[in-house]
Design a protein around this motif. Structure first.
Motif, PDB file in Angstrom:
ATOM      1  N   SER A  48       0.844  -1.195   0.000  1.00 15.13           N
ATOM      2  CA  SER A  48       0.000   0.000   0.000  1.00 15.13           C
ATOM      3  C   SER A  48       0.880   1.246   0.000  1.00 15.13           C
ATOM      4  O   SER A  48       1.811   1.352   0.805  1.00 15.13           O
ATOM      5  N   ASN A  59       2.693  -1.902   7.313  1.00 16.01           N
ATOM      6  CA  ASN A  59       2.695  -1.995   5.850  1.00 16.01           C
ATOM      7  C   ASN A  59       3.561  -3.204   5.463  1.00 16.01           C
ATOM      8  O   ASN A  59       4.374  -3.665   6.263  1.00 16.01           O
ATOM      9  N   ARG A 107      -7.122  -3.353   3.304  1.00 16.70           N
ATOM     10  CA  ARG A 107      -6.255  -2.449   4.052  1.00 16.70           C
ATOM     11  C   ARG A 107      -7.134  -1.701   5.046  1.00 16.70           C
ATOM     12  O   ARG A 107      -8.257  -1.331   4.717  1.00 16.70           O
ATOM     13  N   GLU A 184     -11.927   0.319   6.418  1.00 21.51           N
ATOM     14  CA  GLU A 184     -11.250  -0.836   5.826  1.00 21.51           C
ATOM     15  C   GLU A 184     -11.904  -1.147   4.494  1.00 21.51           C
ATOM     16  O   GLU A 184     -13.135  -1.173   4.384  1.00 21.51           O
ATOM     17  N   LEU A 236      -1.776   3.844   8.385  1.00 28.07           N
ATOM     18  CA  LEU A 236      -2.095   2.554   7.779  1.00 28.07           C
ATOM     19  C   LEU A 236      -1.957   1.536   8.905  1.00 28.07           C
ATOM     20  O   LEU A 236      -0.855   1.240   9.366  1.00 28.07           O
ATOM     21  N   VAL A 239      -2.622  -4.480   6.870  1.00 33.35           N
ATOM     22  CA  VAL A 239      -2.866  -5.044   5.543  1.00 33.35           C
ATOM     23  C   VAL A 239      -3.164  -6.522   5.779  1.00 33.35           C
ATOM     24  O   VAL A 239      -2.387  -7.214   6.440  1.00 33.35           O
TER      25      VAL A 239
END
Length: 254
Positions: A48, A59, A107, A184, A236, A239
């Motif tokens: 991402s 990430n 994500r 999400e 973030l 994932v």
């Protein structure tokens, strides 16, 4: 063999996550550390992309290496990486063709807002000292799950071929003295999360805010969205990949 690195980083210290020549980006630092440690040129590929100032708790980057990696690789990489990046976990992919970007199921992002001036939160969340109606925010957040086309919330000059996204979660929550937005989805457009946050804040105190928000979504006009909220409130958070596709070979967790 294909390996996956899970990394966390302070976005204020980098010019975004994606490789941009010799600029200090997260991917540049990851490639350099891997190449130094493994003594062969290593190119990583991210799950991402995050913009300058955006933080990450988890990430992922995948890379290929012919040899076998061991748990102590995590310790050695963390010794080589800048202080503002940490390897959280190292995985081996069961499928050597597995891709960090295209095989991710979803994500999850979190945007943090605080309303009382606090010098320790500057650069870590958005300072917004104005009242917000949390119930209305949750109404506008829930509306997003009714839609698939999010062209309104994509910046222009994007290289994407579709504006369709599937949103699995979208809600606001109060967290001590902060207000968080959690979203999400299977994918996100360029600038999308910040636009979702900024636009919801913009319509929050206006009459008929939910209907207004729907009209903005349906307009497919990015000029009606608000992209102005700062990136340093955005994280973030995770994932997610299909179960049993990655083997954790770490013995160290940050």
């Amino acid at each position: 063999m294909r390996y996956f690195l899970e990394v966390s980083y302070d976005g204020l210290s980098f010019h975004g996550s994606q490789l941009q020549g010799d600029l200090p980006t997260v991917q540049y630092a990851v490639n350099k550390a891997l190449s130094t440690l493994l003594r062969v040129p290593i190119e990583s590929f991210g799950a991402s992309r995050t913009d300058e100032g955006v933080h990450a708790l988890g990430n992922f980057y995948h890379f290929d290496y012919e040899g076998e990696l061991h748990p102590h690789t995590v310790y050695k990489l963390n010794a080589l990486l800048p202080l503002k990046i940490a390897v959280v976990n190292l995985y081996e992919a069961k499928n050597p063709e597995m891709n960090a970007r295209f095989d991710a199921l979803s994500r999850r992002y979190r945007y943090k807002i605080y309303k009382a001036k606090n010098p320790f939160k500057q650069g870590r969340a958005l300072f917004h000292p104005y009242p917000l109606d949390v119930a209305t925010l949750n109404e506008t957040a829930a509306v997003l799950k009714e839609y698939l086309d999010f062209e309104t919330f994509s910046k222009r000059n994007t290289q994407t071929f579709t504006f369709k996204c599937t949103i699995f979660q979208s809600y606001w929550e109060e967290n001590d003295d902060e207000l968080h937005y959690v979203v999400e989805a299977n994918r996100f457009l360029r600038g999308m999360v910040r636009a979702l946050v900024g636009t919801q804040i913009k319509v929050n105190k206006q009459p008929g805010s939910v209907a207004l928000f729907k009209s903005i979504i349906e307009s497919k006009d990015c000029c009606r969205a608000d992209f102005s909220v700062t990136g340093n409130g955005l994280y973030l958070e995770a994932v997610n990949f299909p179960e049993d596709t990655l083997i954790n070979i770490s013995n160290h967790r940050i």
